[in-house]
Design a protein around this motif. Sequence first.
Motif, PDB file in Angstrom:
ATOM      1  N   PHE A  36       0.977  -1.529   0.397  1.00 40.11           N
ATOM      2  CA  PHE A  36       0.009  -0.160   0.072  1.00 40.11           C
ATOM      3  C   PHE A  36       0.697   1.407   0.057  1.00 40.11           C
ATOM      4  N   GLY A  37       0.937   2.117  -1.157  1.00 41.74           N
ATOM      5  CA  GLY A  37       1.870   3.389  -0.707  1.00 41.74           C
ATOM      6  C   GLY A  37       1.072   4.421  -1.003  1.00 41.74           C
ATOM      7  N   CYS A  38      -0.053   4.965  -2.169  1.00 38.77           N
ATOM      8  CA  CYS A  38      -0.414   6.076  -2.361  1.00 38.77           C
ATOM      9  C   CYS A  38      -2.546   4.927  -1.501  1.00 38.77           C
ATOM     10  N   GLY A  39      -2.613   4.321  -2.293  1.00 42.96           N
ATOM     11  CA  GLY A  39      -3.826   4.139  -2.307  1.00 42.96           C
ATOM     12  C   GLY A  39      -4.772   3.969  -3.364  1.00 42.96           C
ATOM     13  N   GLN A  42      -1.714   6.051  -7.937  1.00 46.27           N
ATOM     14  CA  GLN A  42      -0.784   6.533  -8.889  1.00 46.27           C
ATOM     15  C   GLN A  42       0.813   6.545  -8.719  1.00 46.27           C
ATOM     16  N   CYS A  43       1.282   5.502  -7.570  1.00 41.55           N
ATOM     17  CA  CYS A  43       2.474   5.281  -7.655  1.00 41.55           C
ATOM     18  C   CYS A  43       2.341   4.096  -8.059  1.00 41.55           C
ATOM     19  N   GLY A  44       2.344   2.777  -7.963  1.00 38.49           N
ATOM     20  CA  GLY A  44       2.439   1.660  -8.216  1.00 38.49           C
ATOM     21  C   GLY A  44       2.901   0.077  -7.382  1.00 38.49           C
ATOM     22  N   ALA A  45       3.094   0.944  -6.038  1.00 45.82           N
ATOM     23  CA  ALA A  45       3.615   0.020  -4.906  1.00 45.82           C
ATOM     24  C   ALA A  45       2.490  -1.459  -5.596  1.00 45.82           C
ATOM     25  N   CYS A  46       1.350  -0.828  -5.224  1.00 45.03           N
ATOM     26  CA  CYS A  46       0.187  -2.111  -5.080  1.00 45.03           C
ATOM     27  C   CYS A  46       0.238  -2.887  -6.091  1.00 45.03           C
ATOM     28  N   THR A  47       1.023  -2.833  -7.729  1.00 43.91           N
ATOM     29  CA  THR A  47       0.727  -3.864  -8.956  1.00 43.91           C
ATOM     30  C   THR A  47       1.046  -4.585  -8.213  1.00 43.91           C
ATOM     31  N   SER A  57      -3.533  -2.685  -7.624  1.00 42.76           N
ATOM     32  CA  SER A  57      -4.950  -3.432  -7.198  1.00 42.76           C
ATOM     33  C   SER A  57      -5.328  -2.234  -6.064  1.00 42.76           C
ATOM     34  N   CYS A  58      -4.813  -1.778  -5.495  1.00 42.43           N
ATOM     35  CA  CYS A  58      -5.739  -0.458  -4.527  1.00 42.43           C
ATOM     36  C   CYS A  58      -7.103   0.099  -5.298  1.00 42.43           C
ATOM     37  N   ILE A  59      -7.088   0.243  -6.893  1.00 46.32           N
ATOM     38  CA  ILE A  59      -8.112   0.615  -7.078  1.00 46.32           C
ATOM     39  C   ILE A  59      -9.305   0.161  -8.160  1.00 46.32           C
TER      40      ILE A  59
HETATM   41 FE1  FES Z   1      -0.259   3.978  -5.315  1.00 48.24          FE
HETATM   42 FE2  FES Z   1      -2.116   1.538  -5.731  1.00 48.24          FE
HETATM   43  S1  FES Z   1      -1.157   1.877  -3.557  1.00 48.24           S
HETATM   44  S2  FES Z   1      -0.989   2.651  -7.262  1.00 48.24           S
END
Ligand code: FES
Length: 160
Positions: A36-39, A42-47, A57-59
């Motif tokens: 979980f980066g930005c939720g 926008q950041c890609g951490a959850c890819t 996957s966060c959205i």
């Molecule tokens: Fe940043 Fe999903 S947590 S894009």
Amino acid sequence: MARLTINGKKPDIACDDETPLLYVLRDHLGLSGPKFGCGLGQCGACTVLVDGRATRSCITPLSAVQNSTVITLEGLGSKDAPHPLQSAFITYQAAQCGTCTNGMIMTAAALSGQNPAPTREEIRTALAGNLCRCGTQQRILAAVLSAFTPKGELDHDDPR
Ligand code: FES
């Protein structure tokens, strides 16, 4: 009941259809590879990979991945048999805080499914939407490039 395949298994998932896939993976299935980066997408951490595509996957609600095949960082390789991208990130020590690492690897894995021999520029373009705030981009780029390059053929500066 959600129906999807995750890392080769079909788990029972009793979550609301609108639950973000990231929460299902992390909180209900214990898969902590996606971060979980930005939720906010926008950041890609959850890819993760959804039917081979890099997906935030966060959205992504559970309802959007019904009957899909999801692969997380855990499904890409194992400690004993890591994926070449995972090995390269270890070899190149391509992480500082590590929050972005999952997204970088999964996005590169999606790229490998579309283009088995990308150029440095194509890798840069593919990873452009994955944010790293630590300044590890050169090592990440070198690691991904090395994973796509046959041994002995690297022509870039090794940042190790
Ligand atoms: Fe940043 Fe999903 S947590 S894009």
